[in-house]
Design an enzyme around this catalytic site. Structure first.
Site, PDB file in Angstrom:
ATOM      1  N   ALA B 283       0.817  -1.215   0.000  1.00 58.39           N
ATOM      2  CA  ALA B 283       0.000   0.000   0.000  1.00 58.39           C
ATOM      3  C   ALA B 283       0.849   1.263   0.000  1.00 58.39           C
ATOM      4  O   ALA B 283       0.311   2.363   0.022  1.00 58.39           O
ATOM      5  CB  ALA B 283      -0.939  -0.016   1.197  1.00 58.39           C
ATOM      6  N   PHE B 311      -3.549   0.319   4.887  1.00 57.04           N
ATOM      7  CA  PHE B 311      -3.184   1.417   5.784  1.00 57.04           C
ATOM      8  C   PHE B 311      -4.378   2.323   6.118  1.00 57.04           C
ATOM      9  O   PHE B 311      -5.520   1.868   6.117  1.00 57.04           O
ATOM     10  CB  PHE B 311      -2.039   2.236   5.189  1.00 57.04           C
ATOM     11  N   PHE B 391     -13.490  -2.771  21.885  1.00 56.01           N
ATOM     12  CA  PHE B 391     -12.598  -3.508  22.785  1.00 56.01           C
ATOM     13  C   PHE B 391     -13.256  -3.499  24.163  1.00 56.01           C
ATOM     14  O   PHE B 391     -13.949  -2.543  24.518  1.00 56.01           O
ATOM     15  CB  PHE B 391     -11.224  -2.830  22.858  1.00 56.01           C
TER      16      PHE B 391
END
Lengths: 566, 566
Positions: B283, B311, B391
């Site tokens: 990338a 990315f 998370f």
């Protein structure tokens, strides 16, 4: 073979191969080998790998008969060993036997160089030939990358502090690429400063020359593979202590990369008979036969298994017997020594351009080469048959003379025309093989016992098979022999790397030279493959491309059809 | 993602993947995509390539909607772009839409280095994950060997007389290996004397950095592939005239090697939804997206196609829009910008070890990074949605704050819990995507027109997307821009290679820096891929292995089960 015999058929190998009506491999495996779809991992519709469960499930079955196809000393005229292997396999099926073929996988590099395809020729081919010649099921790529992982881990270990104290001057493991690339034979690596490591001399071999390839072809299971990979010596310390791949913790990941590749590849011949094409180590610095797993599996699936070894019988058959059969517990029942009238004449001194003319005297003289190969095969307790791979230019008188020579040698000489006629053309050869096998006279034994000292093993081969007076080596080499003998490697078989073009180490010495001396130039310990490579002469482990590479004419059309590969 | 989120689930990615009950790929293709068995080339029972006939047969169908998954500027905390792509695809299917996923293939090298697997994570993975991470269907091996064939043909041409007068100092085509091997970054090749060629400086990149990879991923057909391969500039004469791969007659054989690889690979997610995993260019020095053929084919087979770019959005989405969509005529309907609360806090200055603690101020500050990415996506006329990859340590206050920030930016912010809960965990995100797509407000356009001068293209990207004041380059670089502009390459898009860790060229400059200057260090013409690589900073095209490589723990057991790959 294509070049040599193309005057016989208007079609090229690839034309014949692409015109083939292949059966779906799943059907073929079911009908011919009794395997279920779940026993296979298909790669497209015409290639498949057997699963490990399938391979293991066959272990208790009795073994079929193993027939080796080998050859006289090769010449530029081409002898057609692969073609004969395929033709004989087809012929055995043709006469009603249940037979399988085991071949080596071709290497990509030569395919783009001089050689073109290597999946048989004419009407004796394995298909799909383009796939087999190009990536096939990816085995060689897996072997190459497993090899290069270890290579990267060696330099990485040095980079991060070199805890194992590897001597950068004594790294024994080069890199590989499956390409003919002379520019990579010798390089300086790790240039460019601190971030790139410690500069050192290095180089690339072609993938088939990798020790990983030899190991792959000798391994009996994944565990055996992993164990052997761990045993590879990657280099030595300043004190000359060997450092093993195991110490770098590389062997597990290498085995993971080889897991799928290790299962045998099933394809078919043009006549729809099953064939394993699996593994393909060099026949000089390695043992030059397809994988042990393919051969052993084929023996469980068929009554007759026809396989080939590299180069002439002095190199190929010797290693097949002394390395592969010894290690894998194989008992060959018969060997077919392939020759051509053209090649016999070349060994009698005729130049390639004059091969079209009858020359009985040269033929007679050149047959000394064939005679020694036949005699050599018999030294292993294996009955031999001579197959003459027919060319249209062979004259009646020449054919008669070869039969007469055979009679004098006490060996059957059978003409075979599989190139032009497929299995039917090799039916007589197949009948002769069956008759020989049924006589049950084979009493295979290796040429030398494990416990013979390494030096004596080399001398035995040179004297018994090459007709040499003896072997010589300088002090350094002799010391290395002694070192290895006492260092725990004395029981290894030896793997002699010398020119394939002569019984001697001089490629120009045709026929059956005697009283020559075999000079040993170098020893390479293949401690994963478990043999000692004895280099006698200039051995090339990275070919170059010719002035006009085959790659220039190879292409693919809009519909995905490969062109220019022959 | 595995490392970052493993506290949420007791199982590792590979455990979850290996416990998956996969459907036979032939069944899945039939039931879910309406494809016949003959439309597929199976690779084992759970991977298949579509045939070219199948791909071409779909051409007249209408296109589905294309959704790009991109991300904020990456941090060591991990954002989970691949995971979100898989989760969103599963979620779209979960809420009753017909959706497919298009991902890049992972590179082998990083798999043995730091990274472990790259096929999603947790309950949002594509399977069989070991296969996808190891050799898969062999595409990268094919790309590597096609690349190295050309490299060998360059040196071979020089060796045999150098008719094209290539200047050995100006060879523009290095070699590749799919391995992290720093020792090969810079080498001297062709050492060892006359037989090995003319010594010169050379080096290896990792396969994903090959121009052949970029070409492969942009090609629309075999013919287009071959044409582009022929257009690769391999080097220059002393007079700086470019020499093309076509002049070496290499492109046909290269295309032949890539023929099978070019067809898209079909696999499935853990939830049994169809996914293409095909191609994987870098990338930075390339455009970083899966193949055009996979994306276009998926659009014919599904109503929604979810794909990812490499990315952050500054590099990945920009190239997806300006290179891939421009060249392939794709019209994305929506973009999802993935972020995590952890990464937002890191952009706000929090160290990795402190991410477990609530920090609203840092979160607020770090959200500037996200805001700019959202704004950037909108500059292409594509509506954006922000996905927060959840998370367990995210606090209520932090989650509220991000939603509030989203409201201020006028962008929907949706939490997604696909890692732990699969498609069901991303259902809300999927609903938001569908609602956005159905509003039909996308009016995609590249950032700059083809006819804008090359220098201005770079400046436009730097100013509009990076927040830079401008771009600078020394005289040599500026002269090269002028040369390329007048030399017939002015219409190419530019492909900017800079650090992925900042909008600027300084990886430590987090958040949304402004008024920085982007220095251009080098230009590399990718005339086969048809873009100009503009190198801004130190770009690594050959990674190294870490002190303790992942390879040390990767292995395979006696039954062929891969262990240690996570």
């Amino acid at each position: 073979m294509a070049d040599a015999q193309q005057h016989k058929a208007p079609q090229s190998d690839i034309d014949i191969a692409q015109a083939a009506r292949m059966r779906p491999i799943v059907e073929l495996a079911r009908d011919r080998l009794g395997l279920a779809e779940t026993d296979l991992h298909p790669y497209g519709h015409h290639k498949a790998k057997l699963t490990f469960d399938c391979v293991r499930g066959l272990e208790d079955r009795p073994d079929g008969k193993l027939i080796l196809v080998t050859a006289m000393t090769p010449t530029p005229a081409g002898e057609g060993k692969t073609t004969t292997t395929v033709g004989l396999g087809d012929a055995l099926n043709h006469i009603g036997k249940k037979a399988m073929i085991c071949l080596r996988e071709p290497s990509l590099g030569p395919c783009f160089g001089m050689k073109g395809g290597a999946a048989g020729g004419g009407y004796a081919q394995v298909v799909p030939m383009e796939d087999i010649n190009l990536h096939f099921t990816g085995d060689f790529h897996a072997i190459g990358i497993a090899h290069n992982l270890l290579a990267a881990m060696i330099d990485n270990h040095i980079y991060w502090g070199n805890e194992l104290k590897l001597d950068q001057r004594r790294i024994a493991f080069r890199r590989v690429v499956d390409m003919n690339d002379r520019a990579l034979r010798q390089i300086t690596s790790s240039l460019g400063g601190v971030a790139n490591g410690f500069p050192r001399e290095d180089g690339f071999d072609i993938t088939v020359a990798s020790e990983v390839m030899a190991i792959f072809c000798l391994a009996r299971s994944l565990d055996d593979l992993k164990e052997r990979l761990g045993n590879i010596i990657v280099g030595y310390t300043r004190e000359k202590t060997p450092v093993y791949a195991r110490q770098l913790e590389a062997h597990g990941a290498m085995a993971a990369l080889l897991k799928d590749a290790l299962a045998p590849n099933l394809v078919q011949t043009l006549e729809g008979n099953p064939a394993f094409v699996h593994g393909g180590p060099f026949a000089n610095i390695a043992h030059g036969c397809n994988s042990v797993l393919a051969t052993r599996t084929a023996l469980k699936l068929a009554d007759y298994v026809v396989t080939e070894a590299g180069f002439g019988a002095d190199l190929g058959a010797e290693k097949f017997f002394d390395i592969k059969c010894r290690k894998a517990g194989l008992k060959p029942a018969c060997a077919v020594v392939v020759c051509t009238i053209r090649a016999l004449k070349m060994h009698g001194g005729v130049a390639k351009e004059d091969l079209g003319q009858e020359n009985l005297e040269a033929l007679k003289q050149g047959s000394e080469n064939l005679a020694r190969h036949v005699e050599n095969v018999r030294q292993f307790g294996v009955p031999a048959i001579v197959a003459i791979n027919r060319f249209s230019a062979d004259t009646e008188a020449e054919r008669d003379l070869v039969r007469q020579i055979g009679a004098e040698l006490g060996v059957e000489v059978i003409e075979s025309d599989h190139w032009a006629s497929g299995g039917a053309g090799a039916a007589e050869l197949a009948e002769a093989v069956v008759a020989t096998v049924e006589k049950d006279e084979a009493a295979f034994h290796p040429l030398y016992p494990d416990e013979m000292p390494l030096w004596d093993k080399v001398r035995t081969i040179a004297q018994s098979l090459y007709g040499a007076q003896g072997i010589i080596a300088d002090k350094v080499i002799r010391a290395r022999f002694a070192e290895l003998q006492s260092g725990g490697f004395g029981h290894y078989p030896v793997c002699i790397a010398k020119t394939q073009y002569s019984f001697s180490t001089d490629p120009n010495l045709k026929g059956a030279p005697s009283n020559h001396v075999v000079p040993i130039r170098e020893l390479r310990l293949a401690s994963g493959a478990e043999f000692l490579v004895v280099v006698c002469g200039d051995i090339m482990t990275m070919p170059g491309l010719p002035r006009v590479p085959a790659a220039n004419r190879i292409s693919v059309d809009s519909d995905g059809r490969i062109v220019g590969l022959f």
